[in-house]
Write an enzyme that holds these catalytic residues in place. Structure first.
Site, PDB file in Angstrom:
ATOM      1  CB  THR A  82      48.240 -50.501 111.190  1.00 34.00           C
ATOM      2  OG1 THR A  82      48.238 -51.576 112.144  1.00 34.00           O
ATOM      3  CG2 THR A  82      47.696 -49.245 111.844  1.00 34.00           C
ATOM      4  CG  ASN A 130      55.340 -52.483 108.263  1.00 30.34           C
ATOM      5  OD1 ASN A 130      54.385 -53.099 108.736  1.00 30.34           O
ATOM      6  ND2 ASN A 130      55.188 -51.432 107.481  1.00 30.34           N
ATOM      7  CB  CYS A 144      72.818 -67.093 118.348  1.00 29.88           C
ATOM      8  SG  CYS A 144      73.233 -68.746 118.961  1.00 29.88           S
ATOM      9  N   PRO A 152      42.573 -47.725 103.143  1.00 35.82           N
ATOM     10  CG  PRO A 152      43.174 -49.334 101.537  1.00 35.82           C
ATOM     11  CD  PRO A 152      43.713 -48.508 102.656  1.00 35.82           C
ATOM     12  CG  HIS A 207      55.916 -56.262 115.608  1.00 33.32           C
ATOM     13  ND1 HIS A 207      54.748 -56.125 114.911  1.00 33.32           N
ATOM     14  CD2 HIS A 207      55.586 -56.033 116.905  1.00 33.32           C
ATOM     15  CE1 HIS A 207      53.748 -55.870 115.752  1.00 33.32           C
ATOM     16  NE2 HIS A 207      54.235 -55.785 116.962  1.00 33.32           N
TER      17      HIS A 207
HETATM   18  N1  APR Z   1      47.569 -48.368 101.866  1.00 34.70           N
HETATM   19  C1  APR Z   1      47.178 -48.219 103.163  1.00 34.70           C
HETATM   20  N2  APR Z   1      46.659 -49.227 103.904  1.00 34.70           N
HETATM   21  C2  APR Z   1      46.510 -50.423 103.284  1.00 34.70           C
HETATM   22  C3  APR Z   1      46.888 -50.650 101.935  1.00 34.70           C
HETATM   23  C4  APR Z   1      47.436 -49.559 101.223  1.00 34.70           C
HETATM   24  N3  APR Z   1      47.817 -49.686  99.939  1.00 34.70           N
HETATM   25  N4  APR Z   1      46.598 -51.952 101.622  1.00 34.70           N
HETATM   26  C5  APR Z   1      46.079 -52.502 102.737  1.00 34.70           C
HETATM   27  N5  APR Z   1      46.018 -51.595 103.731  1.00 34.70           N
HETATM   28  C6  APR Z   1      45.533 -51.757 105.103  1.00 34.70           C
HETATM   29  C7  APR Z   1      44.479 -52.806 105.289  1.00 34.70           C
HETATM   30  O1  APR Z   1      43.188 -52.250 105.089  1.00 34.70           O
HETATM   31  C8  APR Z   1      44.692 -53.191 106.764  1.00 34.70           C
HETATM   32  O2  APR Z   1      43.947 -52.361 107.622  1.00 34.70           O
HETATM   33  O3  APR Z   1      46.640 -52.187 105.863  1.00 34.70           O
HETATM   34  C9  APR Z   1      46.172 -52.921 106.989  1.00 34.70           C
HETATM   35  C10 APR Z   1      46.991 -54.176 107.103  1.00 34.70           C
HETATM   36  O4  APR Z   1      46.581 -54.833 108.282  1.00 34.70           O
HETATM   37  P1  APR Z   1      47.365 -56.148 108.735  1.00 34.70           P
HETATM   38  O5  APR Z   1      47.548 -57.038 107.564  1.00 34.70           O
HETATM   39  O6  APR Z   1      46.656 -56.640 109.952  1.00 34.70           O
HETATM   40  O7  APR Z   1      48.833 -55.630 109.109  1.00 34.70           O
HETATM   41  P2  APR Z   1      49.277 -54.902 110.439  1.00 34.70           P
HETATM   42  O8  APR Z   1      48.208 -53.996 110.942  1.00 34.70           O
HETATM   43  O9  APR Z   1      50.595 -54.313 110.152  1.00 34.70           O
HETATM   44  O10 APR Z   1      49.448 -56.152 111.446  1.00 34.70           O
HETATM   45  C11 APR Z   1      50.044 -55.893 112.676  1.00 34.70           C
HETATM   46  O11 APR Z   1      50.211 -58.286 113.040  1.00 34.70           O
HETATM   47  O12 APR Z   1      50.725 -60.414 112.354  1.00 34.70           O
HETATM   48  C12 APR Z   1      51.192 -59.319 113.037  1.00 34.70           C
HETATM   49  O13 APR Z   1      53.467 -58.871 113.288  1.00 34.70           O
HETATM   50  C13 APR Z   1      52.422 -58.768 112.373  1.00 34.70           C
HETATM   51  O14 APR Z   1      53.199 -56.474 112.416  1.00 34.70           O
HETATM   52  C14 APR Z   1      52.091 -57.313 112.102  1.00 34.70           C
HETATM   53  C15 APR Z   1      50.919 -57.049 113.048  1.00 34.70           C
END
Ligand code: APR
Length: 254
Positions: free
Chosen positions: A195, A107, A132, A221, A124
């Site tokens: 994630t 994040n 810059c 979830p 990230h």
């Molecule tokens: N609590 C726990 N997990 C949750 C919740 C919650 N309240 N709400 C959603 N999630 C889960 C979803 O089920 C999903 O598996 O969080 C995850 C979010 O996944 P992504 O949206 O893919 O985010 P992330 O895994 O952080 O993405 C990784 O992708 O686009 C790039 O740079 C961006 O850092 C990011 C990276």
């Protein structure tokens, strides 16, 4: 332990934390979802509404720096209004108790630091830092830039500035990545929180930890890539789960 029945998954995670010698957390956008910060791939995730190649890539920025800055300024306004939630606070409390040694996060919202976590490895980058494109100068933005400041310019040399975050097709900060894998190697317990794990190389860090002997707790979830290798899958939203965990451990929520 406060004297009321502890929900099973909370009890199991508390037991794993108590037995651990080197616990770390690996977090994604889902840990901030309960703070009102949109995820990327969920039902109303950012990548459902916007094209990442247009807004989170070097070529998208080159093509339209103003549009990219408008999108980041919009995200910064959402994050500025957001507050850390019990999941962020729980990790900070576990760190101050000496149980959690580091948070490795994908994040860029800075909510772990705002909750009090000290050792935060940002794979990230951070949306509150600008860089810059010419002289490399970096500086913190105290608030989202206003429309008339966009696209942001370097205060030192006047060249075009960009958000100091990692875009698609770009390498991760070398030191952060190295430290993250070092922590993963040392860990005997990894709390994988919120994630999808689909983005590399970050997504491989929990896998590497598992291969190095760590137990994985996967808090999400929805099913994700870690389901099959996790020692415990907690099918819950992070904030309510950690609110229960903190209550069971008698840790006051700030
Ligand atoms: N609590 C726990 N997990 C949750 C919740 C919650 N309240 N709400 C959603 N999630 C889960 C979803 O089920 C999903 O598996 O969080 C995850 C979010 O996944 P992504 O949206 O893919 O985010 P992330 O895994 O952080 O993405 C990784 O992708 O686009 C790039 O740079 C961006 O850092 C990011 C990276």
């Amino acid at each position: 332990m406060v004297g009321f029945p502890v929900p099973s998954s909370v009890g199991a995670v508390i037991e794993l934390l108590k037995k651990s010698r080197y616990a770390i957390a690996f977090t994604g956008a889902g840990i901030s979802a309960d703070s009102g910060v949109p995820t990327f791939r969920g039902p109303n995730g950012l990548w459902r509404r916007y094209k990442p190649e247009e807004l989170a890539s070097p070529w998208g920025f080159q093509r339209n720096p103003r549009l990219v800055w408008e999108w980041y300024a919009w995200r910064m306004r959402i994050i500025a209004r957001a507050r850390p939630n019990p999941a962020h606070y729980a990790l900070a409390a576990l760190e101050s108790m000496g149980v959690l040694k580091a948070v490795i996060t994908q994040n860029v919202d800075g909510l772990h630091q705002r909750a009090g976590s000290k050792r935060v490895i940002e794979l990230h980058g951070n949306i509150w830092r600008a860089r810059c494109t010419r002289c490399g100068h970096k500086w913190l933005l105290k608030e989202p830039p206003s429309e008339d400041e966009l696209p942001l310019r370097c205060p030192r040399c006047g060249a075009l500035a960009r958000p100091d975050v990692v875009w698609f097709g770009e390498p991760l900060p070398e030191r952060a990545l190295r430290e993250a894998f070092e922590e993963a190697e040392k860990a005997d317990l990894v709390l994988v929180i919120g994630t999808s794990g689909v983005v590399e190389p970050a997504g491989s860090i929990p896998v590497y930890a598992k291969r190095s002997g760590a137990k994985l707790v996967n808090i999400n979830p929805e099913p994700n890539r870690y389901d099959d290798i996790a020692d415990l899958n907690v099918r819950e939203r992070a904030a309510p789960f950690f609110r229960k965990l903190m209550a069971s451990m008698g840790i006051a929520m700030p």
